[in-house]
Design a protein around this motif. Sequence first.
Motif, PDB file in Angstrom:
ATOM      1  N   GLY A 277      -6.627   1.052   2.849  1.00  0.00           N
ATOM      2  CA  GLY A 277      -5.863   0.488   3.959  1.00  0.00           C
ATOM      3  C   GLY A 277      -4.461   0.089   3.533  1.00  0.00           C
ATOM      4  O   GLY A 277      -3.487   0.309   4.265  1.00  0.00           O
ATOM      5  N   LEU A 278      -4.366  -0.502   2.350  1.00  0.00           N
ATOM      6  CA  LEU A 278      -3.059  -0.914   1.820  1.00  0.00           C
ATOM      7  C   LEU A 278      -2.125   0.284   1.661  1.00  0.00           C
ATOM      8  O   LEU A 278      -0.986   0.276   2.148  1.00  0.00           O
ATOM      9  N   TYR A 279      -2.604   1.318   0.973  1.00  0.00           N
ATOM     10  CA  TYR A 279      -1.766   2.488   0.724  1.00  0.00           C
ATOM     11  C   TYR A 279      -1.338   3.170   2.018  1.00  0.00           C
ATOM     12  O   TYR A 279      -0.172   3.545   2.180  1.00  0.00           O
ATOM     13  N   THR A 280      -2.294   3.350   2.920  1.00  0.00           N
ATOM     14  CA  THR A 280      -1.970   4.046   4.163  1.00  0.00           C
ATOM     15  C   THR A 280      -0.924   3.284   4.955  1.00  0.00           C
ATOM     16  O   THR A 280       0.025   3.869   5.491  1.00  0.00           O
ATOM     17  N   ALA A 281      -1.059   1.973   5.008  1.00  0.00           N
ATOM     18  CA  ALA A 281      -0.092   1.154   5.740  1.00  0.00           C
ATOM     19  C   ALA A 281       1.287   1.192   5.078  1.00  0.00           C
ATOM     20  O   ALA A 281       2.312   1.276   5.763  1.00  0.00           O
TER      21      ALA A 281
ATOM     22  N   LEU B  60      -1.291  -5.634   3.599  1.00  0.00           N
ATOM     23  CA  LEU B  60      -2.405  -6.426   3.073  1.00  0.00           C
ATOM     24  C   LEU B  60      -3.452  -6.678   4.163  1.00  0.00           C
ATOM     25  O   LEU B  60      -4.655  -6.616   3.907  1.00  0.00           O
ATOM     26  N   GLU B  61      -2.996  -6.937   5.383  1.00  0.00           N
ATOM     27  CA  GLU B  61      -3.923  -7.153   6.493  1.00  0.00           C
ATOM     28  C   GLU B  61      -4.725  -5.890   6.780  1.00  0.00           C
ATOM     29  O   GLU B  61      -5.937  -5.953   7.040  1.00  0.00           O
ATOM     30  N   PHE B  62      -4.072  -4.744   6.719  1.00  0.00           N
ATOM     31  CA  PHE B  62      -4.792  -3.494   6.925  1.00  0.00           C
ATOM     32  C   PHE B  62      -5.810  -3.261   5.803  1.00  0.00           C
ATOM     33  O   PHE B  62      -6.899  -2.729   6.038  1.00  0.00           O
TER      34      PHE B  62
ATOM     35  N   GLU C 233      -8.484   6.607  12.283  1.00  0.00           N
ATOM     36  CA  GLU C 233      -7.122   6.531  11.767  1.00  0.00           C
ATOM     37  C   GLU C 233      -6.669   5.071  11.744  1.00  0.00           C
ATOM     38  O   GLU C 233      -7.206   4.211  12.447  1.00  0.00           O
ATOM     39  N   LEU C 234      -5.664   4.804  10.919  1.00  0.00           N
ATOM     40  CA  LEU C 234      -5.266   3.427  10.626  1.00  0.00           C
ATOM     41  C   LEU C 234      -4.967   2.619  11.882  1.00  0.00           C
ATOM     42  O   LEU C 234      -5.338   1.448  11.984  1.00  0.00           O
ATOM     43  N   GLU C 235      -4.303   3.244  12.858  1.00  0.00           N
ATOM     44  CA  GLU C 235      -3.860   2.497  14.030  1.00  0.00           C
ATOM     45  C   GLU C 235      -5.022   1.898  14.819  1.00  0.00           C
ATOM     46  O   GLU C 235      -4.860   0.906  15.534  1.00  0.00           O
TER      47      GLU C 235
END
Length: 318
Positions: A271-275, A286-288, A308-310
């Motif tokens: 999540g961190l990397y994708t964000a 960090l929240e992601f 997907e992240l969103e």
Amino acid sequence: MFDFEHSLKFNEKDLDLLTVGELLIDMISEGYSDSYEYSMYHRYFGGSPANIAMNTKRLGIRPLVASAVGTDGLGLFLVEHLQRAGMDTSCVQHVNEATSLVVVTKSKSTPVPIFYRGADYRLTYTEELRSALLRTKIVHFSCWPLSRQPVRSAVEQVIRDARRNGVLVCFDPNYHPALWEKGEDGVKYIKTILPQVDIAKPSEDDAERLFGKDTPENQLQKFLDLGVKLVILTLGKDGVIASNGQETVKMGTLATQVTDTTGAGDAFWSGLYTALIKGYPVRKALEFGLAVSAYKLQYTGAVVELPELEAFKTKYQI
């Protein structure tokens, strides 16, 4: 400096993330136990760097995994798993060793793994690996490949070339003494790697194995003192604490259901990397990380189907 309120700037490249290290089988127990009394275990795709690559692909960025597997049925299972997910396997090397295996008895705290290593530490620095490194924005590795030769030399070369070419160097200091050859001071070696790292994400257990017991704030400072630019300490049910050397932030967990903790740290990294790649500020990234980790904790196995992240914005009110 990694300002929590600003996003990172990356040069445009073909790849977003290159993960270097172990690709292996996780044999995970059907039930929970602290005494390995279960006789029923199931086979899962595993290996922290490979987990992160798979996760980030599903979250919506362009990863590539560099690993080594055996020319056996388990190695074929892993490669086919990557291919079914649409992953490029050109940097997965096939070697004359048994595919590595980890036995994990499920736990609602921190599982204690048993390691059976073979092919994973036979990864070498090839022209294909060098080419991939020069094409990526972020490179990620963990303690696993640093614990044995020849893969240690390959990762050392990856770090040198990454720093020369402006690639963000990220390290999971998941030190475990059982991974190292008898008589070698793995802690001392890891401390020589940390000055070359941009982002490190230890767990509380990782930090304790490297530095001994201490408060989260003091553990963060020890990594910063060795030269890490951004340190993220995961605290399990208590969330995370992170510092860039100038500011420290704390965030609570988003998890409401814990089925299996295997791969929770990998999910956070994902999540961190994708964000970060998608341009979110560090604090939001960090929240992601917390959101993707919370989602994964609901399921068994290190890799689960992710949206997907969103989609995490609404689900976790980010």
